[in-house]
Design an enzyme around this catalytic site. Structure first.
Site, PDB file in Angstrom:
ATOM      1  N   ASP A  41       0.859  -1.181   0.000  1.00 38.07           N
ATOM      2  CA  ASP A  41       0.000   0.000   0.000  1.00 38.07           C
ATOM      3  C   ASP A  41       0.904   1.244   0.000  1.00 38.07           C
ATOM      4  O   ASP A  41       1.792   1.374   0.849  1.00 38.07           O
ATOM      5  CB  ASP A  41      -0.864  -0.038   1.272  1.00 38.07           C
ATOM      6  CG  ASP A  41      -1.817   1.138   1.383  1.00 38.07           C
ATOM      7  OD1 ASP A  41      -1.682   2.096   0.593  1.00 38.07           O
ATOM      8  OD2 ASP A  41      -2.678   1.092   2.280  1.00 38.07           O
ATOM      9  N   GLU A  86      29.003  11.084   3.200  1.00 41.26           N
ATOM     10  CA  GLU A  86      29.259   9.662   3.426  1.00 41.26           C
ATOM     11  C   GLU A  86      29.086   8.894   2.116  1.00 41.26           C
ATOM     12  O   GLU A  86      28.881   7.693   2.108  1.00 41.26           O
ATOM     13  CB  GLU A  86      28.398   9.098   4.554  1.00 41.26           C
ATOM     14  CG  GLU A  86      26.916   9.331   4.421  1.00 41.26           C
ATOM     15  CD  GLU A  86      26.122   8.680   5.543  1.00 41.26           C
ATOM     16  OE1 GLU A  86      26.372   7.504   5.822  1.00 41.26           O
ATOM     17  OE2 GLU A  86      25.255   9.341   6.118  1.00 41.26           O
ATOM     18  N   CYS A 132      25.560  10.672   8.848  1.00 42.08           N
ATOM     19  CA  CYS A 132      24.762  11.871   8.545  1.00 42.08           C
ATOM     20  C   CYS A 132      25.110  13.055   9.435  1.00 42.08           C
ATOM     21  O   CYS A 132      24.601  14.161   9.222  1.00 42.08           O
ATOM     22  CB  CYS A 132      23.274  11.552   8.672  1.00 42.08           C
ATOM     23  SG  CYS A 132      22.758  10.186   7.623  1.00 42.08           S
ATOM     24  N   THR A 155      13.705   4.895   1.544  1.00 38.84           N
ATOM     25  CA  THR A 155      14.248   6.073   2.231  1.00 38.84           C
ATOM     26  C   THR A 155      15.508   6.591   1.535  1.00 38.84           C
ATOM     27  O   THR A 155      16.411   7.111   2.184  1.00 38.84           O
ATOM     28  CB  THR A 155      14.536   5.766   3.716  1.00 38.84           C
ATOM     29  OG1 THR A 155      15.523   4.738   3.809  1.00 38.84           O
ATOM     30  CG2 THR A 155      13.286   5.314   4.438  1.00 38.84           C
ATOM     31  N   SER A 185      18.501   1.367  14.150  1.00 41.98           N
ATOM     32  CA  SER A 185      18.897   2.756  13.885  1.00 41.98           C
ATOM     33  C   SER A 185      17.837   3.736  14.396  1.00 41.98           C
ATOM     34  O   SER A 185      18.179   4.812  14.893  1.00 41.98           O
ATOM     35  CB  SER A 185      19.175   2.980  12.394  1.00 41.98           C
ATOM     36  OG  SER A 185      17.989   2.996  11.635  1.00 41.98           O
ATOM     37  N   HIS A 196      17.325  15.773  11.827  1.00 36.56           N
ATOM     38  CA  HIS A 196      17.810  14.969  10.704  1.00 36.56           C
ATOM     39  C   HIS A 196      16.647  14.082  10.258  1.00 36.56           C
ATOM     40  O   HIS A 196      16.009  13.425  11.096  1.00 36.56           O
ATOM     41  CB  HIS A 196      19.001  14.118  11.141  1.00 36.56           C
ATOM     42  CG  HIS A 196      19.323  13.023  10.171  1.00 36.56           C
ATOM     43  ND1 HIS A 196      19.547  13.279   8.843  1.00 36.56           N
ATOM     44  CD2 HIS A 196      19.418  11.675  10.335  1.00 36.56           C
ATOM     45  CE1 HIS A 196      19.776  12.120   8.225  1.00 36.56           C
ATOM     46  NE2 HIS A 196      19.717  11.148   9.106  1.00 36.56           N
ATOM     47  N   LYS A 246       8.781  11.001  15.295  1.00 39.78           N
ATOM     48  CA  LYS A 246       9.169  10.072  16.370  1.00 39.78           C
ATOM     49  C   LYS A 246      10.135  10.761  17.333  1.00 39.78           C
ATOM     50  O   LYS A 246      10.020  10.628  18.547  1.00 39.78           O
ATOM     51  CB  LYS A 246       9.855   8.832  15.774  1.00 39.78           C
ATOM     52  CG  LYS A 246       8.945   7.895  14.981  1.00 39.78           C
ATOM     53  CD  LYS A 246       9.784   6.735  14.433  1.00 39.78           C
ATOM     54  CE  LYS A 246       9.038   5.878  13.432  1.00 39.78           C
ATOM     55  NZ  LYS A 246       7.991   5.046  13.998  1.00 39.78           N
ATOM     56  N   ASN A 262      15.967  10.984   1.761  1.00 40.81           N
ATOM     57  CA  ASN A 262      17.132  11.156   2.632  1.00 40.81           C
ATOM     58  C   ASN A 262      18.298  11.739   1.831  1.00 40.81           C
ATOM     59  O   ASN A 262      18.552  11.331   0.691  1.00 40.81           O
ATOM     60  CB  ASN A 262      17.540   9.804   3.237  1.00 40.81           C
ATOM     61  CG  ASN A 262      18.475   9.962   4.428  1.00 40.81           C
ATOM     62  OD1 ASN A 262      18.864  11.083   4.788  1.00 40.81           O
ATOM     63  ND2 ASN A 262      18.833   8.848   5.041  1.00 40.81           N
ATOM     64  N   SER A 265      24.490   7.848  12.199  1.00 41.15           N
ATOM     65  CA  SER A 265      24.571   6.471  12.697  1.00 41.15           C
ATOM     66  C   SER A 265      25.998   6.109  13.066  1.00 41.15           C
ATOM     67  O   SER A 265      26.965   6.637  12.523  1.00 41.15           O
ATOM     68  CB  SER A 265      24.067   5.496  11.619  1.00 41.15           C
ATOM     69  OG  SER A 265      22.682   5.609  11.478  1.00 41.15           O
TER      70      SER A 265
END
Ligand code: COA
Length: 392
Positions: free
Chosen positions: A31, A81, A113, A154, A203, A235, A244, A278, A310
């Site tokens: 979906d 990176e 990042c 992402t 992560s 970020h 979140k 991203n 990370s």
């Protein structure tokens, strides 16, 4: 009295193509709302065969040089990176392409990042030592994950260039910061791989822990309260991550993370990232540009900035837009660079993913594919050769 130091100018660039995530959803048989709503992503930038981190970086940085000239720029800090060489810094190519003086310190910085935020802080240190100097900070990345992996939704690509100086025209970099480093194996890319190894759920958890720990360090060092900020830039590996993260911060402070509160604090910071995807080191600053381009006047009101790389290193800092900053924004150009990307199907994206520069030293002339001011024109003698548009 100490001189204010911060972002004097900021410019954005992204890649040539855009794939709507409906295309990926169709291929994956899921979906599309998993991506549109669950991850908060509508599309992702896909770079052309003649684009890379250098062409995007130079495209962003030339806008700054066109406006401000090169006087006083003695340092280029290039965070990425997606390095194109294990030894030579991408900053050297940009220094050449945009015509900076030979008397320039050109280096590359790496910590996933987080590299862009670290470059900004190091630049401020150079300017504090000699306020006559200006430092060009560039964050440029192409986020790519394994085909048919969860991370593929992402992906994205962008570059942000910033001129750091005394008495900045955009925003002052505030002095108090919160820091956090922990040795976590959530995302890394060994030298022999072109895509990262990633434990996506780990992560997300490591990112949220870093929000809490960096905030605690920030608070312990006398930082502002949550209620003091006019906005929160996080970020954004995907924009839902900002929700979140902000929920974690609000809950830490005993504040209910209502949908209305999250929307008010975050919405303007996510508009560009929703479309670009991203961009690793650049993502936080894409969020900041989006905030500036989609907010009422923020002059004098500080904005919280959270960088996560990370591995992991995180930093919580803030910037305060200065009076008159809106006259220096490039809102129309930024929107156009995103809107003007050429839409591609999943099949076209897949063909682009199948393309790779020679790995064995074979020379290759690259057909013109992108329309930016700089392009990768060939690989010759193991070297990337770049050209300006007029040399096509
Ligand atoms: N409608 C709305 N939402 C939906 C949905 C639908 N039809 N189907 C799924 N979702 C939601 C899920 O509930 C989830 O939301 P939540 O996390 O708020 O619960 C979200 O969409 C993603 O679904 P999930 O099953 O977790 O996706 P995934 O297993 O494919 O992986 C990542 C998501 C982010 C872990 C993966 O893309 C990844 O590894 N990315 C690279 C690493 C990264 O970005 N890390 C972030 C920190 S640096």
């Amino acid at each position: 009295m100490t001189v204010p130091i911060g972002i004097h100018d900021i410019a954005l660039a992204t890649g040539h193509y855009a794939m709507d995530l409906a295309e990926l959803a169709r291929h994956n048989g899921v979906d599309v709302n998993k991506y549109y709503i669950g991850l908060g992503q509508t599309s992702q930038t896909v770079t052309a065969t003649d684009e890379d981190i250098v062409t995007m970086a130079a495209t962003a940085a030339r806008q700054i040089v066109a406006r401000h000239g090169v006087d006083g720029i003695r340092t280029v800090l290039f965070a990425t990176e997606t390095g194109i060489d294990q030894s030579k810094s991408a900053a050297v190519y940009v220094q050449d392409l945009i015509g900076l003086p030979a008397a320039t310190r050109s280096v590359e910085l790496k910590q996933a990042c987080y590299g862009g935020a670290s470059a900004l802080q190091l630049a401020a240190g150079i300017v504090a030592r000699d306020p006559e100097q200006r430092v060009l900070v560039i964050a440029s990345d192409i986020a790519t994950y394994d085909l048919d992996s969860g991370g593929e939704a992402t992906q994205g690509a962008a570059a942000v260039a910033m001129l750091v100086s005394a008495d900045p025209e955009i925003a002052v970099l505030d002095e108090t910061v919160g820091l956090y480093t922990a040795n976590v194996q959530d995302f890394w890319r060994p030298n022999y791989r072109s895509t990262p190894l990633v434990d996506g759920k780990l992560s997300i958890g490591a990112y949220l822990e870093a929000v809490e720990q960096a905030w605690k360090d920030y608070e312990a060092r006398g930082g502002s309260g949550v209620g003091d900020f006019a906005g929160f830039c996080y970020h954004q590996p995907f924009t839902k991550m900002a929700h979140k993260a902000h929920t974690r911060l609000l809950e830490l402070k005993g504040i209910e993370a209502t949908a209305a509160r999250l929307h008010a604090d975050l919405a303007p910071t996510t508009i560009y990232n929703r479309a670009i995807g991203n961009s690793y080191t650049a993502s936080l600053f894409v969020g900041f540009v989006s905030l500036l381009d989609h907010s009422d006047d923020l002059a004098g009101r500080s904005v919280a900035m959270f960088s996560y790389g990370s591995g992991c290193v995180a930093e919580l800092f803030s910037v305060t837009p200065v009076s008159g900053y809106r006259e220096h924004l490039r809102t129309a150009g930024n929107r156009a660079s995103i809107a003007d990307r050429e839409p591609i199907s999943y099949e076209r994206y897949r063909a682009l993913r199948d393309f790779a520069l020679p790995q064995d030293g074979t020379d290759l002339a690259l057909a013109v594919a992108s329309r930016g001011p700089f392009r990768l024109s060939s690989v010759s003698g193991h070297s990337r050769i770049y050209g300006a548009a007029h040399t096509r």
